[in-house]
Design a protein around this motif. Structure first.
Motif, PDB file in Angstrom:
ATOM      1  N   THR A  35       0.824  -1.219   0.000  1.00  0.00           N
ATOM      2  CA  THR A  35       0.000   0.000   0.000  1.00  0.00           C
ATOM      3  C   THR A  35       0.856   1.266   0.000  1.00  0.00           C
ATOM      4  O   THR A  35       0.502   2.246  -0.655  1.00  0.00           O
ATOM      5  CB  THR A  35      -0.971   0.033   1.198  1.00  0.00           C
ATOM      6  OG1 THR A  35      -0.247  -0.151   2.404  1.00  0.00           O
ATOM      7  CG2 THR A  35      -2.032  -1.042   1.073  1.00  0.00           C
ATOM      8  N   SER A  36       1.984   1.244   0.682  1.00  0.00           N
ATOM      9  CA  SER A  36       2.859   2.421   0.694  1.00  0.00           C
ATOM     10  C   SER A  36       3.390   2.718  -0.701  1.00  0.00           C
ATOM     11  O   SER A  36       3.425   3.876  -1.133  1.00  0.00           O
ATOM     12  CB  SER A  36       4.035   2.211   1.649  1.00  0.00           C
ATOM     13  OG  SER A  36       3.579   2.099   2.972  1.00  0.00           O
ATOM     14  N   GLU A  37       3.797   1.680  -1.418  1.00  0.00           N
ATOM     15  CA  GLU A  37       4.310   1.870  -2.774  1.00  0.00           C
ATOM     16  C   GLU A  37       3.196   2.324  -3.715  1.00  0.00           C
ATOM     17  O   GLU A  37       3.409   3.177  -4.573  1.00  0.00           O
ATOM     18  CB  GLU A  37       4.943   0.570  -3.292  1.00  0.00           C
ATOM     19  CG  GLU A  37       5.685   0.719  -4.594  1.00  0.00           C
ATOM     20  CD  GLU A  37       6.957   1.561  -4.496  1.00  0.00           C
ATOM     21  OE1 GLU A  37       7.379   2.087  -5.538  1.00  0.00           O
ATOM     22  OE2 GLU A  37       7.521   1.704  -3.397  1.00  0.00           O
ATOM     23  N   LEU A  38       2.003   1.772  -3.547  1.00  0.00           N
ATOM     24  CA  LEU A  38       0.867   2.185  -4.375  1.00  0.00           C
ATOM     25  C   LEU A  38       0.551   3.664  -4.167  1.00  0.00           C
ATOM     26  O   LEU A  38       0.343   4.397  -5.133  1.00  0.00           O
ATOM     27  CB  LEU A  38      -0.361   1.332  -4.055  1.00  0.00           C
ATOM     28  CG  LEU A  38      -1.629   1.652  -4.843  1.00  0.00           C
ATOM     29  CD1 LEU A  38      -1.418   1.390  -6.335  1.00  0.00           C
ATOM     30  CD2 LEU A  38      -2.795   0.833  -4.316  1.00  0.00           C
ATOM     31  N   LYS A  39       0.551   4.097  -2.906  1.00  0.00           N
ATOM     32  CA  LYS A  39       0.304   5.519  -2.622  1.00  0.00           C
ATOM     33  C   LYS A  39       1.395   6.385  -3.238  1.00  0.00           C
ATOM     34  O   LYS A  39       1.111   7.434  -3.819  1.00  0.00           O
ATOM     35  CB  LYS A  39       0.222   5.760  -1.111  1.00  0.00           C
ATOM     36  CG  LYS A  39      -1.030   5.160  -0.478  1.00  0.00           C
ATOM     37  CD  LYS A  39      -1.197   5.543   0.973  1.00  0.00           C
ATOM     38  CE  LYS A  39      -0.156   4.898   1.835  1.00  0.00           C
ATOM     39  NZ  LYS A  39      -0.366   5.141   3.276  1.00  0.00           N
ATOM     40  N   LYS A  40       2.631   5.937  -3.152  1.00  0.00           N
ATOM     41  CA  LYS A  40       3.755   6.684  -3.710  1.00  0.00           C
ATOM     42  C   LYS A  40       3.652   6.767  -5.233  1.00  0.00           C
ATOM     43  O   LYS A  40       3.824   7.836  -5.821  1.00  0.00           O
ATOM     44  CB  LYS A  40       5.061   6.001  -3.301  1.00  0.00           C
ATOM     45  CG  LYS A  40       6.307   6.651  -3.820  1.00  0.00           C
ATOM     46  CD  LYS A  40       7.520   5.907  -3.291  1.00  0.00           C
ATOM     47  CE  LYS A  40       8.614   5.900  -4.319  1.00  0.00           C
ATOM     48  NZ  LYS A  40       9.728   5.057  -3.947  1.00  0.00           N
ATOM     49  N   SER A  45      -3.700   9.609  -1.670  1.00  0.00           N
ATOM     50  CA  SER A  45      -3.851   9.103  -0.305  1.00  0.00           C
ATOM     51  C   SER A  45      -4.598   7.773  -0.360  1.00  0.00           C
ATOM     52  O   SER A  45      -5.243   7.436  -1.365  1.00  0.00           O
ATOM     53  CB  SER A  45      -4.640  10.099   0.544  1.00  0.00           C
ATOM     54  OG  SER A  45      -5.999  10.125   0.132  1.00  0.00           O
ATOM     55  N   TRP A  46      -4.536   7.029   0.737  1.00  0.00           N
ATOM     56  CA  TRP A  46      -5.223   5.744   0.800  1.00  0.00           C
ATOM     57  C   TRP A  46      -6.735   5.938   0.637  1.00  0.00           C
ATOM     58  O   TRP A  46      -7.392   5.163  -0.053  1.00  0.00           O
ATOM     59  CB  TRP A  46      -4.884   5.032   2.111  1.00  0.00           C
ATOM     60  CG  TRP A  46      -5.478   3.660   2.186  1.00  0.00           C
ATOM     61  CD1 TRP A  46      -6.364   3.206   3.095  1.00  0.00           C
ATOM     62  CD2 TRP A  46      -5.217   2.560   1.314  1.00  0.00           C
ATOM     63  NE1 TRP A  46      -6.683   1.895   2.841  1.00  0.00           N
ATOM     64  CE2 TRP A  46      -5.986   1.471   1.750  1.00  0.00           C
ATOM     65  CE3 TRP A  46      -4.414   2.393   0.190  1.00  0.00           C
ATOM     66  CZ2 TRP A  46      -5.987   0.233   1.113  1.00  0.00           C
ATOM     67  CZ3 TRP A  46      -4.411   1.157  -0.448  1.00  0.00           C
ATOM     68  CH2 TRP A  46      -5.186   0.097   0.017  1.00  0.00           C
ATOM     69  N   ASN A  47      -7.294   6.981   1.234  1.00  0.00           N
ATOM     70  CA  ASN A  47      -8.732   7.242   1.091  1.00  0.00           C
ATOM     71  C   ASN A  47      -9.111   7.511  -0.364  1.00  0.00           C
ATOM     72  O   ASN A  47     -10.144   7.019  -0.841  1.00  0.00           O
ATOM     73  CB  ASN A  47      -9.169   8.421   1.964  1.00  0.00           C
ATOM     74  CG  ASN A  47      -9.191   8.063   3.432  1.00  0.00           C
ATOM     75  OD1 ASN A  47      -9.266   6.895   3.792  1.00  0.00           O
ATOM     76  ND2 ASN A  47      -9.107   9.063   4.285  1.00  0.00           N
ATOM     77  N   THR A  48      -8.295   8.272  -1.070  1.00  0.00           N
ATOM     78  CA  THR A  48      -8.577   8.569  -2.476  1.00  0.00           C
ATOM     79  C   THR A  48      -8.474   7.307  -3.327  1.00  0.00           C
ATOM     80  O   THR A  48      -9.309   7.069  -4.201  1.00  0.00           O
ATOM     81  CB  THR A  48      -7.617   9.649  -3.009  1.00  0.00           C
ATOM     82  OG1 THR A  48      -7.759  10.818  -2.211  1.00  0.00           O
ATOM     83  CG2 THR A  48      -7.898   9.978  -4.460  1.00  0.00           C
ATOM     84  N   ILE A  49      -7.476   6.491  -3.069  1.00  0.00           N
ATOM     85  CA  ILE A  49      -7.323   5.225  -3.799  1.00  0.00           C
ATOM     86  C   ILE A  49      -8.568   4.373  -3.615  1.00  0.00           C
ATOM     87  O   ILE A  49      -9.116   3.840  -4.583  1.00  0.00           O
ATOM     88  CB  ILE A  49      -6.061   4.473  -3.325  1.00  0.00           C
ATOM     89  CG1 ILE A  49      -4.807   5.201  -3.819  1.00  0.00           C
ATOM     90  CG2 ILE A  49      -6.068   3.013  -3.796  1.00  0.00           C
ATOM     91  CD1 ILE A  49      -3.513   4.715  -3.206  1.00  0.00           C
TER      92      ILE A  49
END
Length: 87
Positions: A35-40, A45-49
């Motif tokens: 998840t950190s790499e996906l956000k990067k 942000s995680w909420n937007t994803i």
């Protein structure tokens, strides 16, 4: 006396080529993202994803234990397609 002439456009082009090669190498080294790499990678942000595409049926994701993993190549392809569809 030695005189050196440098073609700035050629230096810039060579530099950009080397950076692109390095980025492709780094990108190919990752088999999956967390998840950190996906956000990067998405600059989201995680909420937007979650709001935008996480629950899309074609979005590739796997939960292992309590952690989400995303196959790098498939996820990248999905994200590029998803973004193009937003035009």
């Amino acid at each position: 006396m030695i005189q050196v002439n440098i073609d700035e456009r050629e230096v810039r082009e060579l530099t950009l080529q080397k950076i692109e090669e390095h980025l492709k190498k780094v990108d190919s080294e990752l088999v999956y993202w967390d998840t950190s790499e996906l956000k990067k990678r998405t600059c989201m942000s995680w909420n937007t994803i979650q709001k935008e595409f996480f629950f899309h049926p074609d979005f590739p994701k796997f939960k292992v234990g309590g952690k989400w993993y995303f196959p790098a190549a498939e996820t990248k392809a999905f994200l590029l397609k998803w973004l193009r569809e937003r035009r």
